[in-house]
Scaffold this motif. Structure first.
Motif, PDB file in Angstrom:
ATOM      1  N   TYR A 702      11.107  -0.719   8.077  1.00 40.78           N
ATOM      2  CA  TYR A 702      10.747  -1.803   7.172  1.00 40.78           C
ATOM      3  C   TYR A 702      11.524  -3.081   7.492  1.00 40.78           C
ATOM      4  N   GLU A 719       1.488   0.112   1.049  1.00 40.62           N
ATOM      5  CA  GLU A 719       2.634  -0.715   1.447  1.00 40.62           C
ATOM      6  C   GLU A 719       2.529  -2.150   0.924  1.00 40.62           C
ATOM      7  N   ARG A 722       5.621  -3.825  -0.645  1.00 45.50           N
ATOM      8  CA  ARG A 722       6.676  -4.082   0.344  1.00 45.50           C
ATOM      9  C   ARG A 722       6.263  -5.193   1.302  1.00 45.50           C
TER      10      ARG A 722
END
Length: 1009
Positions: A702, A719, A722
Motif C-alpha cells: 500500500y 480498496e 484506501r
C-alpha cells in the motif's frame, strides 16, 4: 566552391577561423568547411551548394557519377509556417563536367506540386524510384533528355502526408532484389488502386500483422514482398552488403539517448514496443533494464534482437556499406552513416561477435563548430569517393526547418584524389563485369542487369571472378549472379559451401534459399558448421520449415548454444517460429532434464514460446537457490508464453505453502507479488489461495506504484477507501492522480464527495488537488459541484474553481462557464488562474480577458539577429528553466517527464534553433511527442501524449508529468493535435534577457565527449 579541409580534432587557426566570422559569414558556402572537423586520413571538398540546391533530404549517385538530389523546400509548411513553392519540390541532377570535383551543371529531372519533401531516391539508369509518403513513384525518362516524362504509382497508403517516419529509400541488393523500409508511421502498403498488399506468405502488411517500423525485400517488379524485420521506431535507410547482410540505424523517442545501429537479423523483432501488448517502453515491466537507453528497446525481453551499437542522442539518417578501396583501409567494407542530430558522419568498423557482431565508431566529418551542419545522406561514387548531403539548417527536421535557402553536397576522398568517373562499355561482357565490381550501387545495378540478360554466356567470366578474385565481397557478387542465371546453380552453391570464408558460405546458403533446390542436404551440411554466424543463418531458415528432419536440425543447433551468445539465442527463437512445440520437446528429450542446470539450457527455456516449456520455466522461476533478481527474467518470460491455462496453473502452484516455505521472508513477498503480476486476471476468482495472496500483497505494498498496478489489474473495488487515502497523501504527484483515477473508475464518486463535504480542510484541499488534471466528466462535475455550493467556505470553492481548468476538458469548461456568466464574480479570478498555464494560448488569452486587468501589453521581441548577438548567463538560465520549462521537460533529474528530455539539447539544436523552438513551438514537434485529443464515451475530452498503447489500454501523459490510464473501451475517438503541446507565447512570460539566458543554459547541455 573548391574549398577543402583536412583538419582533425583541432580548429583552423588562421584569421579565417570559424569563430572569427560573423553569423552571416558562417553561413556562406565559401566557409562551409571551416566549422567542420574532418578525419585526418581524409580530404573533404565542397561539391555543390546553394543557390544551386536547397534542403537535400536524400541523394543517389548514378553510374555516370552524377549526384541526384531530393529537395525539401516545401517541408511541413502547415507546421513550420514557412513559405512554399507552388511549383513543388525538385529532383535535381548535379554533374561535374570538367573533372575539377565541383558541380558545374544542374538539371531539373522532375518537379511537381505533388512533390513535397521526398525522403528517398534510387536511380537505375533512365528510371528513378522516389519515396514520399504516402506514395512510392517510379519516374521514367523515356527519351534520354534527363527529364522525367512518365510517372507511375508503385505503392501508396504508407503513413501520412510528408511523414518523416514513413517510407524511405529503395536500394538494390546483391541478389537482384529491392530492399526498402518505413518507420513507425508507415502502417500499411497498398497498391496503386488502394488494395492492401500481402507479403509472400499471404499476410496483409498492416499494423495487425506487423509492428511499427518494417524492413522489406521484393522482386524488382515489386512482387513477392517479404517483411524481413519489424518493431523499429524510425529505421531511416536500410543498407545491404554484398553478402546480403542488412544494416540500418533507428531513432529513439527524442531525448532518451537511445539511437541505435542494427544488424537486421532476418525476421527479427527489434523491440520498440512490447511484442505481446504493444505497450511503450516506459510501461512498467518485470526485469526492467537498468538504463533508459536499454529500456527503450526492451532488450531484456525474450524475442528481442540485440542492438549492434547504441550511439546516444541523435537524429540518424542515411547509410551505405562502403565496399570500395579508394578510402583508407579503416573504412573498407564498413557502414558509413550520417546523423544530423550530433552533426556527424561516422563509420562503424564491425567485428564478429558470436553469431552476431560488435562495432566501434570512427568519425569522418563532425560539425563541432558549425551546428548547422546537418548531414542527411551519404552515397558512394563510382570512383570510390563519398558524397555527403547536408540539409544545413539550425534545426534537424522533426517538423522544423529554420532556413529554406541552403544546402550542400560534400565530397570525401583520400587526400589529393581527383574526381574521375570510370567509364565502361556496359553492353560488353568485360564492361558489365567491371560495373558489377564497382563500389557504386547504380553502376553495380547496370552490370548486374546486363550480365543477367547475357545468361549463360556470362557464366565463365563470373566463375573467373569467383575463383580468382581475392576480395570475398566481389566473389559474393559473382556467386549471387551465377545462382540466378545458370540452370545448374546447384553446383555453384555446393562449391561455395566448401569455401573457407564463412561469409561466402552464408552467401551460398542465402542464395540456396532463393532457389528451388532441396534445402535438406544443405542444412544437414551446415548445422554443425564451425562458424556460429553460418549456424545462425541455418537456424533462421528453419522458421516455419516443414522438412522431416526440421526438429532434429533445430535440436542440433540448440545443443551448440553456449549460454552466452544472445545473437544465437534469438536466431534459434526466430527459427522455431511455427514449430515451437515440436522443436522444444525434441530438444528437451535430447538434452535431458539436467539441461535445466546449464546456462545454455536456461536460455532456451527462457526464450521458448510453447506451453511445453512451462514446467521447466516454473522450476527456474520458483527455485529458491537462484537469487530473486536472477529469477526475474523467467517471470517475464511467462508474459510471452501463449499457453494461458498451463502458465496460470504453474504460477498458482508457486503460492502453495510448501513452495513459499523455501523462500526467505523477503523473497516470499517478492515471489507472491511476481506471481500476481504475471497471473492472468481471470484466474484469480477461481483460486482462494490467490485471493488471499492478493489481499496480503495489497496490504504490504500500500502506498506504492505496485499497489496501484495490482488494484488496476484486478479491479478491486474493496480498496476504494484506501485509494482515497492514497490520493490525499500523494496529491501532488502521479501516484495520487492515478489513485483517484482508479477510484473514479471503480465507482468511488460518493466517497470523494463525502470527503469534500467533511469540513476537514487538511483533507479537502489535497483531494481537490488530486482531482485536478483528471479531466473526465465525473471529475469535472465533482469540482463544479464544490465550486457552486454556496454553503461551503469561499476558499474551498476558489480551490475547486481553480482545479476545473487543470485538464483539456476542464479548460474548455472554464471558458464555457465564463461565456455563460455562470461563475460568481468572486470565483472568476480563481477559474482564470487555473488555465493560466494552459498549453493552448487562445484559452489563456480568452480566459484572461474576463479579468479587469487582462489587457495584454505588447512585448515585441528583438529580431533574431539581435537575439543571437546578445550574451546570456547559463546560471541564470537554469533558474528560468526551473520556473518556466521544468513543468514539462527534464534535464537530468530536474523537471517533469512530459515533453522531450533536454539533457543533450545543446548538441542537437543550434542557438538559433533553440530560439525558434521556444518562440514557435509548432515549428518543431518531436516525433513521439505529438499531442492527442481523446474523446471519452462519457462526453469528456482528454489531451496529452500517448506514452503507451495496447489494444485495451492507453497511458496518457498529461502536462506536468502525470500519467492517466485509459481503457480503450471507454473511448469514442482519438485524434492527433496538429499544434505542439508546448504552449505558444512562452517567451512573453519572461523578459528578453531571461529568454537569452534560457537559451544560453540550453546550449550548455551537450553530450559528454
Amino acid at each position: 566552391m573548391g574549398v577543402s579541409c583536412k583538419e582533425n580534432k583541432k580548429e583552423p587557426e588562421s584569421i579565417h577561423s570559424f569563430d572569427l566570422l560573423t553569423e552571416e559569414e558562417k553561413r556562406n558556402p565559401e566557409n562551409a568547411l571551416l566549422g567542420i572537423t574532418v578525419n585526418e586520413q581524409l580530404e573533404v571538398t565542397l561539391f555543390a551548394a546553394e543557390p544551386t540546391l536547397t534542403n537535400p533530404t536524400n541523394i543517389d549517385i548514378d553510374h555516370k557519377g552524377r549526384v541526384w538530389i531530393c529537395e525539401a523546400y516545401n517541408y511541413r509548411p502547415a507546421l513550420t509556417g514557412n513559405e512554399t513553392k507552388p511549383e513543388g519540390d525538385r529532383i535535381l541532377i548535379l554533374e561535374d563536367t570538367d573533372g575539377d570535383g565541383v558541380s558545374d551543371k544542374s538539371t531539373v529531372f522532375y518537379q511537381s506540386p505533388e512533390l513535397n519533401a521526398p525522403l528517398g531516391i534510387w536511380v537505375m539508369g533512365n528510371q528513378v524510384i522516389v519515396s514520399q509518403s504516402p506514395y512510392v513513384w517510379l519516374l521514367t525518362d523515356t527519351d534520354g533528355d534527363d527529364k522525367a516524362d512518365k510517372k507511375e504509382v508503385i505503392f501508396k497508403g504508407i503513413g501520412g502526408e510528408q511523414h518523416d517516419h514513413g517510407m524511405h529509400a529503395f536500394v538494390f541488393g546483391p541478389d537482384g532484389k529491392f530492399y526498402f523500409n518505413f518507420g513507425n508511421a508507415g502502417g500499411t502498403i497498398t497498391d496503386k488502386n488502394g488494395a492492401i498488399l500481402k507479403d509472400k506468405n499471404g499476410k496483409a502488411i498492416n499494423p495487425e500483422n506487423y509492428k511499427q517500423g518494417l524492413v522489406f525485400r521484393s522482386n524488382t517488379d515489386f512482387s513477392e514482398i517479404e517483411v524481413l524485420g519489424q518493431n523499429f521506431r524510425n529505421n531511416y535507410e536500410v543498407a545491404v552488403d554484398s553478402y546480403g547482410t542488412m544494416w540500418q540505424s533507428d531513432n529513439d523517442d527524442d531525448g532518451n539517448k537511445g539511437v541505435r545501429i542494427n544488424y537486421v537479423m532476418e525476421y527479427g523483432n527489434f523491440g520498440y514496443k512490447d511484442e505481446i501488448t504493444n505497450a511503450g517502453w516506459q510501461a512498467n515491466r518485470t526485469n526492467l533494464e537498468k538504463e533508459i537507453p536499454l529500456q527503450h528497446w526492451h532488450l531484456n525481453d525474450p524475442g528481442v534482437v540485440p542492438n549492434l551499437l547504441q550511439t546516444g542522442a541523435g537524429s540518424p539518417t542515411g547509410m551505405v556499406v562502403y565496399e570500395g578501396r579508394a578510402l583508407p583501409e579503416v573504412f573498407w567494407d564498413q557502414m558509413i552513416h550520417t546523423d544530423a542530430g550530433p552533426n556527424v558522419v561516422r563509420a562503424y568498423p564491425v567485428q564478429n561477435d558470436g553469431a552476431g557482431y560488435k562495432a566501434t565508431i570512427e568519425n569522418i566529418m563532425e560539425g563541432g563548430k558549425d551546428q548547422w551542419f546537418r548531414p542527411s545522406d551519404v552515397c558512394v561514387a563510382p570512383d570510390g569517393s563519398l558524397m555527403v548531403a547536408d540539409w544545413y539548417d539550425p534545426g534537424v527536421g522533426g517538423h522544423q526547418a529554420g532556413d529554406l535557402n541552403r544546402g550542400r553536397i560534400f565530397r570525401v576522398s583520400s587526400p589529393g584524389e581527383a574526381y574521375k568517373v570510370p567509364t565502361y562499355d556496359l553492353n560488353t561482357l568485360e564492361g558489365a563485369i567491371e560495373a558489377l565490381l564497382n563500389p557504386n550501387l547504380s553502376m553495380r545495378y547496370q552490370g548486374w542487369k546486363n550480365l543477367k540478360a547475357m545468361g549463360n554466356d556470362a557464366a565463365p567470366a563470373l566463375e573467373q571472378v569467383f575463383n580468382e578474385n581475392k576480395n570475398p565481397r566481389l566473389k559474393a557478387r559473382a556467386l549471387w549472379l551465377l545462382t540466378k542465371i545458370e540452370d545448374n546453380s546447384k553446383k555453384y552453391i555446393e562449391k561455395a559451401l566448401e569455401n573457407d570464408n564463412p561469409n561466402i558460405r552464408i552467401t551460398a546458403f542465402r542464395a540456396a534459399r532463393q532457389t528451388d533446390i532441396d534445402l535438406e542436404p544443405v542444412i544437414q551440411k551446415l548445422v554443425t558448421d564451425k562458424a556460429p554466424q553460418v549456424r545462425r543463418e541455418v537456424a533462421i531458415a528453419l522458421r516455419n520449415y516443414n522438412g522431416e528432419q526440421a526438429a532434429s536440425f533445430w535440436t542440433t543447433l540448440a545443443m551448440q548454444h553456449d549460454g552466452e551468445d544472445r545473437w544465437n539465442l534469438e536466431a534459434l527463437g526466430i527459427g522455431a517460429t511455427g514449430n515451437w512445440d515440436k522443436y522444444y520437446t525434441t530438444w528437451l528429450k535430447k538434452a535431458g532434464k539436467e539441461v535445466i542446470n546449464s546456462k545454455a539450457g536456461q536460455d532456451i527455456i527462457w526464450r521458448s514460446r510453447t506451453g511445453e516449456a512451462i514446467p521447466e520455466l516454473a522450476i527456474l522461476a520458483s527455485d529458491a537457490k537462484i537469487a530473486m533478481d536472477d529469477r526475474l527474467r523467467y517471470f517475464r518470460a511467462f508474459d510471452f508464453n501463449p499457453d494461458q491455462k498451463r502458465k496460470s496453473s504453474a504460477l498458482l502452484k508457486m503460492l502453495e505453502k510448501e513452495q513459499l516455505a523455501k523462500e526467505s521472508q523477503e523473497s516470499n513477498k517478492r515471489l507472491t507479488r511476481l506471481v500476481l503480476t504475471h497471473l492472468p486476471s481471470p484466474y484469480l476468482k477461481g483460486s482462494p489461495l490467490a485471493q488471499e495472496a492478493l489481499r496480503n500483497t495489497l496490504n504490504e505494498t500500500y502506498g506504492t506504484e505496485a499497489y496501484l498496478e495490482l488494484v488496476h489489474k484486478f479491479k478491486d473495488s474493496s480498496e476504494n477507501q484506501r485509494l482515497l487515502e492514497m490520493a490525499i497523501n500523494e496529491n501532488d504527484n502521479n501516484m495520487g492522480k492515478t489513485a483517484i483515477s482508479l477510484l473514479l473508475n471503480q465507482g468511488g464518486k460518493e466517497i470523494i464527495l463525502k470527503e469534500l463535504y467533511s469540513k476537514d480542510e487538511k483533507r479537502i484541499y489535497p483531494t481537490l488537488t488530486s482531482l485536478k488534471g483528471i479531466g473526465n466528466n465525473e471529475s469535472i462535475a465533482i469540482l463544479e459541484e464544490i465550486t457552486f455550493n454556496s454553503k461551503l467556505p469561499i476558499n474551498v470553492r476558489k480551490e475547486a474553481a481553480s482545479a476545473i481548468g487543470g485538464s483539456y476538458s476542464g479548460e474548455d469548461r472554464v471558458l464555457e462557464l465564463l461565456k455563460e456568466d455562470k461563475l460568481p464574480t468572486k470565483l472568476i479570478a480563481s477559474a482564470v488562474s487555473g488555465v493560466s498555464r494552459a498549453w493552448r494560448r487562445n484559452i489563456r488569452s480568452e480566459a484572461a480577458s474576463y479579468l479587469d486587468n487582462s489587457k495584454d501589453e505588447d512585448n515585441p521581441l528583438p529580431s533574431m539577429s539581435e537575439l543571437m548577438a546578445m550574451e546570456g548567463s547559463g546560471e541564470k538560465g537554469l533558474v528560468v528553466f526551473k520556473n518556466n520549462c521544468a513543468v514539462c521537460h527534464q534535464v537530468g533529474s530536474t523537471g517533469m517527464d512530459f515533453g522531450p528530455k533536454l539533457s543533450e539539447i545543446g548538441s542537437k539544436l543550434s542557438k538559433e534553433a533553440q530560439f525558434i523552438s521556444i518562440i514557435h513551438p509548432d515549428a518543431g514537434i518531436s516525433f513521439g511527442y505529438e499531442g492527442y485529443l481523446i474523446h471519452m464515451k462519457d462526453g469528456s475530452t482528454l489531451g496529452g501524449i500517448i506514452s503507451s498503447q495496447t489494444e485495451t489500454d492507453i497511458d496518457l501523459k498529461l502536462p506536468g508529468g502525470s500519467t492517466m490510464a485509459i481503457k480503450t473501451s471507454d473511448m469514442s475517438s482519438m485524434k492527433q493535435i496538429e499544434n505542439s503541446m508546448m504552449p505558444t507565447g512562452l517567451e512573453k512570460s519572461m523578459s528578453t534577457q531571461e529568454l537569452v539566458d534560457l537559451v544560453a543554459y540550453l546550449m550548455s547541455l551537450k553530450k559528454a565527449s
